[in-house]
Design a protein around this motif. Structure first.
Motif, PDB file in Angstrom:
ATOM      1  N   MET A   1      -0.698  48.531  75.416  1.00  0.00           N
ATOM      2  CA  MET A   1      -1.097  49.844  74.922  1.00  0.00           C
ATOM      3  C   MET A   1      -1.392  49.841  73.441  1.00  0.00           C
ATOM      4  N   HIS A   2      -0.694  49.026  72.670  1.00  0.00           N
ATOM      5  CA  HIS A   2      -0.928  49.017  71.223  1.00  0.00           C
ATOM      6  C   HIS A   2      -2.375  48.617  70.896  1.00  0.00           C
ATOM      7  N   PRO A   3      -2.919  47.558  71.500  1.00  0.00           N
ATOM      8  CA  PRO A   3      -4.344  47.266  71.245  1.00  0.00           C
ATOM      9  C   PRO A   3      -5.263  48.397  71.700  1.00  0.00           C
ATOM     10  N   ILE A   4      -4.983  48.977  72.882  1.00  0.00           N
ATOM     11  CA  ILE A   4      -5.859  50.006  73.421  1.00  0.00           C
ATOM     12  C   ILE A   4      -5.792  51.276  72.579  1.00  0.00           C
ATOM     13  N   ALA A   5      -4.627  51.578  72.029  1.00  0.00           N
ATOM     14  CA  ALA A   5      -4.490  52.770  71.191  1.00  0.00           C
ATOM     15  C   ALA A   5      -4.888  52.505  69.745  1.00  0.00           C
ATOM     16  N   PHE A   6      -4.477  51.355  69.202  1.00  0.00           N
ATOM     17  CA  PHE A   6      -4.612  51.118  67.766  1.00  0.00           C
ATOM     18  C   PHE A   6      -5.460  49.898  67.406  1.00  0.00           C
ATOM     19  N   GLY A   7      -5.854  49.088  68.399  1.00  0.00           N
ATOM     20  CA  GLY A   7      -6.782  48.005  68.137  1.00  0.00           C
ATOM     21  C   GLY A   7      -6.200  46.607  68.142  1.00  0.00           C
ATOM     22  N   ASN A   8      -4.877  46.474  68.012  1.00  0.00           N
ATOM     23  CA  ASN A   8      -4.305  45.126  67.934  1.00  0.00           C
ATOM     24  C   ASN A   8      -2.900  45.135  68.532  1.00  0.00           C
ATOM     25  N   TYR A   9      -2.359  43.932  68.720  1.00  0.00           N
ATOM     26  CA  TYR A   9      -1.021  43.799  69.290  1.00  0.00           C
ATOM     27  C   TYR A   9       0.032  44.404  68.360  1.00  0.00           C
ATOM     28  N   PRO A  10       1.191  44.785  68.898  1.00  0.00           N
ATOM     29  CA  PRO A  10       2.267  45.313  68.055  1.00  0.00           C
ATOM     30  C   PRO A  10       2.644  44.304  66.973  1.00  0.00           C
ATOM     31  N   PRO A  11       2.846  44.766  65.759  1.00  0.00           N
ATOM     32  CA  PRO A  11       3.199  43.832  64.678  1.00  0.00           C
ATOM     33  C   PRO A  11       4.378  42.931  65.014  1.00  0.00           C
ATOM     34  N   VAL A  12       5.384  43.449  65.740  1.00  0.00           N
ATOM     35  CA  VAL A  12       6.549  42.628  66.053  1.00  0.00           C
ATOM     36  C   VAL A  12       6.161  41.465  66.958  1.00  0.00           C
ATOM     37  N   MET A  13       5.206  41.657  67.862  1.00  0.00           N
ATOM     38  CA  MET A  13       4.731  40.551  68.702  1.00  0.00           C
ATOM     39  C   MET A  13       3.986  39.521  67.869  1.00  0.00           C
ATOM     40  N   VAL A  14       3.092  40.005  67.035  1.00  0.00           N
ATOM     41  CA  VAL A  14       2.299  39.088  66.203  1.00  0.00           C
ATOM     42  C   VAL A  14       3.211  38.259  65.308  1.00  0.00           C
ATOM     43  N   GLU A  15       4.151  38.917  64.644  1.00  0.00           N
ATOM     44  CA  GLU A  15       5.022  38.215  63.699  1.00  0.00           C
ATOM     45  C   GLU A  15       5.895  37.188  64.411  1.00  0.00           C
ATOM     46  N   ARG A  16       6.514  37.577  65.509  1.00  0.00           N
ATOM     47  CA  ARG A  16       7.450  36.672  66.171  1.00  0.00           C
ATOM     48  C   ARG A  16       6.716  35.504  66.840  1.00  0.00           C
ATOM     49  N   ILE A  17       5.620  35.771  67.516  1.00  0.00           N
ATOM     50  CA  ILE A  17       4.933  34.689  68.236  1.00  0.00           C
ATOM     51  C   ILE A  17       4.239  33.758  67.256  1.00  0.00           C
ATOM     52  N   ASP A  18       3.661  34.316  66.196  1.00  0.00           N
ATOM     53  CA  ASP A  18       3.059  33.459  65.172  1.00  0.00           C
ATOM     54  C   ASP A  18       4.113  32.530  64.565  1.00  0.00           C
ATOM     55  N   GLN A  19       5.261  33.091  64.230  1.00  0.00           N
ATOM     56  CA  GLN A  19       6.318  32.306  63.581  1.00  0.00           C
ATOM     57  C   GLN A  19       6.872  31.228  64.508  1.00  0.00           C
ATOM     58  N   ARG A  20       7.177  31.618  65.752  1.00  0.00           N
ATOM     59  CA  ARG A  20       7.730  30.639  66.678  1.00  0.00           C
ATOM     60  C   ARG A  20       6.697  29.563  67.013  1.00  0.00           C
ATOM     61  N   SER A  21       5.438  29.940  67.128  1.00  0.00           N
ATOM     62  CA  SER A  21       4.394  28.944  67.408  1.00  0.00           C
ATOM     63  C   SER A  21       4.320  27.902  66.300  1.00  0.00           C
ATOM     64  N   GLU A  22       4.371  28.372  65.063  1.00  0.00           N
ATOM     65  CA  GLU A  22       4.325  27.440  63.930  1.00  0.00           C
ATOM     66  C   GLU A  22       5.533  26.504  63.941  1.00  0.00           C
ATOM     67  N   GLN A  23       6.711  27.070  64.209  1.00  0.00           N
ATOM     68  CA  GLN A  23       7.921  26.249  64.243  1.00  0.00           C
ATOM     69  C   GLN A  23       7.900  25.254  65.396  1.00  0.00           C
ATOM     70  N   GLN A  24       7.158  25.568  66.453  1.00  0.00           N
ATOM     71  CA  GLN A  24       7.056  24.682  67.615  1.00  0.00           C
ATOM     72  C   GLN A  24       5.966  23.623  67.447  1.00  0.00           C
ATOM     73  N   GLY A  25       5.258  23.677  66.334  1.00  0.00           N
ATOM     74  CA  GLY A  25       4.263  22.646  66.054  1.00  0.00           C
ATOM     75  C   GLY A  25       2.858  22.962  66.532  1.00  0.00           C
ATOM     76  N   PHE A  26       2.594  24.195  66.962  1.00  0.00           N
ATOM     77  CA  PHE A  26       1.242  24.571  67.370  1.00  0.00           C
ATOM     78  C   PHE A  26       0.357  24.744  66.131  1.00  0.00           C
ATOM     79  N   ASN A  27      -0.898  24.340  66.256  1.00  0.00           N
ATOM     80  CA  ASN A  27      -1.834  24.511  65.147  1.00  0.00           C
ATOM     81  C   ASN A  27      -2.259  25.961  64.966  1.00  0.00           C
ATOM     82  N   THR A  28      -2.258  26.717  66.062  1.00  0.00           N
ATOM     83  CA  THR A  28      -2.566  28.149  66.019  1.00  0.00           C
ATOM     84  C   THR A  28      -1.515  28.884  66.846  1.00  0.00           C
TER      85      THR A  28
END
Length: 496
Positions: free
Chosen positions: A281-308
């Motif tokens: 709903m956050h993208p459909i209402a406001f255009g993008n994923y909830p900030p808490v999802m973006v922050e947590r998944i971006d951070q964990r992905s980096e710590q797991q060694g993903f390039n993106t």
């Protein structure tokens, strides 16, 4: 982190009275409030390969892996609504519903499902006949374009995670709008994409049965959100002026009650709501994923060694294209769970659950039902409706599914009590809290094929005899109660 305003809101919601309703509201629903009931195509139609219908992912998994479903059940015949749709409409007429929410079978309309492939005339005629039968009986159609039954060919092309999915869906919705738009004023693009993606590609507990949580489920969601926006714009630009209808998407969530009033648990509750409902709903209402999802998944992905990041990114053009693509907010909700803060998952764990990082559990004192996941917690729906109203700026809200399962039997007192108590909380949300809920949809018209549970869970207001080749239907006690509520707009014998 969540804002101070949201933190205060959630603490207020936590402190609302949580006692079970002892006496249902004796106030009347507003005259404009509409009552309906729901089904979905694969769960009731049967005729799985008749008149040109193609195979879908549930046909495929039931036939190739029957142990996947309880008791080896399948929906080859289901309730036989393909042949008995007039009987279905007669039951709707007896209930007195204002509208009927049902879904279309993509593979019945376009057997291969893929863009440019042939349309099946028999499928078009079937749904035109059903729609006309509803209209002739003064029952408004509320039509779900997709409910979980992806054509098998589309899945073999890569399914939802394939970026080409958007074009396959756009082709399908154009066919739908062209053939049925003159008969339909309310459209739903997708039903519960959370389950299609999380269970279908994350945990493997729904067709097509893949287990790649934290990876493929995110790609699935990303493409469904874009496909929904595409369908909305197709309607807006090509059909709305003439057909004058409305388009939304149905999302599902439980209410996530903070396990305590402490800030950490309140924040865990908000995080769970954002990862479940806000994911879409956050993208459909406001255009993008909830900030808490973006922050947590971006951070964990980096710590797991993903390039993106494992969470796909929308372009700036996509953000603008997606934002605001809904005319109403539609919600399926059944129950409540507790949400509790926990220690961070090990960084090697890749999943939606570890990205969210919330412990969830049920209260043993909550009333059990015919489904292990579903407890009777009426106060949860009022809290959820308030959260939706405040989070998304008081939109018009349709409750598009709410109900309870039984094991069997016609005297379904638990279902009557469930409807009475949940609807009492809905009414309180409308009259006391100012939440703009305008529709309530009971699940379901009749017992049907409940996905992995087969025919073992029964949500119907009408009993279906699955041992009878004629699939005879008999009203349960709840059918009489729901009909009375619709006729009187009152939950008890006499309203003020």
């Amino acid at each position: 982190m969540i804002s101070n305003t949201k933190l205060i809101l959630l603490i207020i919601l936590f402190t609302l009275a949580q006692r079970p309703i002892e006496t249902a509201s004796n106030r009347s629903f507003p005259a404009s409030f509409k009552f309906g009931i729901a089904t979905s195509a694969h769960q009731i139609e049967g005729a799985w390969n008749e008149d040109g219908k193609g195979e879908n992912i549930w046909d495929h998994i039931c036939h190739t892996n029957p142990d996947y479903i309880d008791n080896g059940d399948n929906a080859d015949l289901a309730c036989d609504s393909y042949h008995k749709y007039k009987e279905d409409v007669a039951m709707l007429k007896d209930l007195g519903v204002n509208y009927y929410r049902f879904s279309l079978s993509w593979s019945r309309i376009i057997p291969l499902g893929i863009a440019g492939s042939p349309v099946n005339p028999a499928g078009i005629v079937y749904y035109q006949n059903l729609l006309q039968e509803l209209i002739d009986n003064d029952i408004e159609p509320l039509v779900t374009i997709y409910c979980w039954d992806l054509p098998e060919t589309v899945e073999e092309y890569g399914g939802f995670p394939n970026p080409e999915f958007e074009e396959h869906f756009a082709y399908y919705v154009r066919v739908v709008f062209q053939n049925f738009g003159h008969l339909v004023k309310y459209w739903i693009t997708f039903n519960e994409p959370l389950e299609s993606c999380y269970q279908g590609y994350g945990t493997g507990t729904m067709a097509p049965g893949y287990s790649h949580s934290g990876l493929t489920d995110y790609k699935c969601a990303h493409n469904i959100i874009k496909a929904h926006a595409k369908a909305y714009h197709v309607y807006d630009e090509e059909f709305r002026t003439q057909q004058q209808g409305s388009v939304g998407i149905v999302l599902d969530t439980s209410w996530y009650e903070p396990a305590t009033g402490g800030a950490a648990d309140v924040e865990a509750s908000e995080r769970a709501l954002q990862f479940a409902f806000g994911w879409y709903m956050h993208p459909i209402a406001f255009g993008n994923y909830p900030p808490v999802m973006v922050e947590r998944i971006d951070q964990r992905s980096e710590q797991q060694g993903f390039n993106t990041s494992r969470l796909p990114k929308f372009t700036e053009d996509e953000i603008e294209y997606i934002k605001g693509t809904y005319d109403f907010l539609a919600i399926n909700t059944y129950t409540t769970v507790y949400a509790q803060a926990r220690e961070e998952y090990d960084i090697d764990v890749i999943s939606w659950d570890s990205d969210m990082n919330v412990d969830m559990f049920l209260d043993d004192s909550w009333e059990e039902t015919g489904s292990s996941w579903l407890r009777v917690v009426p106060w949860g729906i009022r809290k959820l409706l308030n959260w939706l109203s405040k989070t998304y700026n008081n939109p018009e809200i349709f409750i598009t599914e709410n109900g309870v399962s039984d094991k069997d039997g016609l005297q379904d007192d638990q279902r009557i009590n469930f409807f009475r108590e949940y609807l009492s909380n809905v009414l309180d949300a409308v009259l006391d809290d100012g939440v703009n809920v305008t529709r309530y949809t009971a699940w379901s018209l009749m017992d049907n094929f409940e996905w992995q549970r087969g025919f073992s869970e029964k949500f119907g207001l009408y009993h279906v005899d699955f041992e009878d080749p004629e699939r005879s239907r008999t009203p349960k006690a709840s059918a009489e109660y729901y009909a009375q509520v619709i006729a009187t707009r009152c939950l008890v014998d006499v309203c003020d």
